[in-house]
Design an enzyme around this catalytic site. Structure first.
Site, PDB file in Angstrom:
ATOM      1  N   ILE A 124       0.856  -1.184   0.000  1.00 51.76           N
ATOM      2  CA  ILE A 124       0.000   0.000   0.000  1.00 51.76           C
ATOM      3  C   ILE A 124       0.894   1.237   0.000  1.00 51.76           C
ATOM      4  O   ILE A 124       1.672   1.451   0.927  1.00 51.76           O
ATOM      5  CB  ILE A 124      -0.935   0.011   1.224  1.00 51.76           C
ATOM      6  CG1 ILE A 124      -1.867  -1.210   1.206  1.00 51.76           C
ATOM      7  CG2 ILE A 124      -1.748   1.309   1.248  1.00 51.76           C
ATOM      8  CD1 ILE A 124      -2.795  -1.285   0.017  1.00 51.76           C
ATOM      9  N   LYS A 125       0.765   2.046  -1.054  1.00 49.67           N
ATOM     10  CA  LYS A 125       1.585   3.255  -1.179  1.00 49.67           C
ATOM     11  C   LYS A 125       0.923   4.415  -0.446  1.00 49.67           C
ATOM     12  O   LYS A 125      -0.269   4.676  -0.614  1.00 49.67           O
ATOM     13  CB  LYS A 125       1.771   3.635  -2.652  1.00 49.67           C
ATOM     14  CG  LYS A 125       2.830   2.843  -3.367  1.00 49.67           C
ATOM     15  CD  LYS A 125       3.000   3.320  -4.801  1.00 49.67           C
ATOM     16  CE  LYS A 125       3.847   4.562  -4.892  1.00 49.67           C
ATOM     17  NZ  LYS A 125       4.099   4.949  -6.310  1.00 49.67           N
ATOM     18  N   ILE A 126       1.729   5.111   0.329  1.00 49.05           N
ATOM     19  CA  ILE A 126       1.241   6.220   1.150  1.00 49.05           C
ATOM     20  C   ILE A 126       2.263   7.347   1.088  1.00 49.05           C
ATOM     21  O   ILE A 126       3.473   7.101   1.157  1.00 49.05           O
ATOM     22  CB  ILE A 126       1.065   5.773   2.620  1.00 49.05           C
ATOM     23  CG1 ILE A 126       0.061   4.606   2.723  1.00 49.05           C
ATOM     24  CG2 ILE A 126       0.621   6.931   3.501  1.00 49.05           C
ATOM     25  CD1 ILE A 126       0.042   3.943   4.094  1.00 49.05           C
TER      26      ILE A 126
END
Length: 308
Positions: A124-126
């Site tokens: 999950i890219k944040i």
């Protein structure tokens, strides 16, 4: 003669920075990364037309859900042609809301789960804001691994390592862009400020035995990639991957564990924000990156809204 791409693969995991699964199939990376800008480009590819249409079905007018479904659908297609993992990004407009980032990350994982894709194949890219890093820290404890992006400063890197995130994506080209514009210099080789930033972070992580993976991102030319040969991972656009594959020159490893690095730096929120404020480049590029991703997210949602 062995290509520079094959030489690079001996000590660095090569990741494709694109949402085009046909390009990914062509360059054969281990992993792939996407972002709102790349998804917007993917939406214009004829092969993705049915994915767009399917994403809006049964969404009850929720364009945010449709957008997440499209991102996951693209991720599914990419996973068919790579052995590793796909990075799918949380809506950049949530970058300063820890709880909202958590909720959106959980929804992305749930959508992947419903599609039969396990957590072990998704990152999950944040965005690497204080709130994003705190959300990632919680997700990691839940067994959801993260990729902290839009990382431009040492303070961001130190905070990510302290939070135990799985992977960071320090940007090279955008740092280079800022300094070139500010100083008028056309930096090359090891003098490139973006290269120097990733090198410093890599040495710091290895010297302090952090397990967080360093994945250099945002490349403008082959020299930047070559100067970071040996970095844990590099996410590279298909056109630059193909240029590496066509070059049979010798590639020297530049980064390796064992080099001196700075002592551990543990930052509280006030210290993090102060160091970020003191770094004009990082402050400006983070804000600019979030704005750009937010605008492209809105454009993608407009495409989807027209189909609802």
């Amino acid at each position: 003669m062995t290509s520079k791409l094959e030489q690079l693969k001996q000590f660095t995991t090569v990741v494709a920075d694109t949402g085009d699964f046909e390009a990914i199939a062509r360059v054969k990376p281990v992993d792939a990364t996407t972002n709102p800008s790349l998804l917007l480009k993917a939406a214009a590819i004829p092969a993705y037309a049915e994915l767009l249409n399917a994403s809006v079905r049964d969404c009850k007018g929720d364009v945010g859900l449709a957008s997440d479904r499209f991102g996951v659908a693209v991720g599914q297609e990419i996973l068919k042609v790579i052995p590793g993992r796909i990075s799918t990004e949380v809506d950049a407009r949530l970058s300063f809301d820890q709880d909202a980032v958590l909720k959106r990350a959980h929804r992305l994982i749930e959508l992947y789960d419903k599609a039969g894709v396990g957590r072990d194949r998704v990152l999950i890219k944040i965005a690497s804001t204080w709130e994003g890093i705190r959300a990632a820290e919680i997700l990691e404890k839940e067994g959801i691994q993260t990729n902290l992006t839009l990382l431009f400063s040492f303070a961001q890197a130190a905070a990510c390592a302290d939070a135990g995130v799985f992977l960071i994506s320090p940007f090279v080209g955008r740092i280079y862009d800022w300094y070139k514009k500010a100083n008028g210099n056309d930096y090359t080789g090891a003098d490139d400020p973006g290269v120097q930033s990733v090198t410093r972070i890599y040495n710091y992580y290895k010297a302090n035995d952090y397990k967080t993976v360093v994945m250099g991102a945002s490349f403008r030319n082959l020299s930047q990639i070559e100067q970071l040969a040996g970095c844990d991972r590099l996410t590279i656009s298909p056109d630059l991957i193909e240029k590496l594959a066509a070059d049979t020159g010798k590639l020297e490893r530049k980064l390796a564990p064992g080099h001196a690095g700075e002592a551990r730096l543990s930052l509280n929120e006030a210290q993090f924000r102060w160091l970020s404020n003191e770094d004009a480049m990082a402050t400006e590029k983070l804000a600019e990156g979030i704005r750009q991703f937010a605008r492209d997210q809105e454009k993608l949602e407009a495409l989807l809204q027209a189909k609802l």
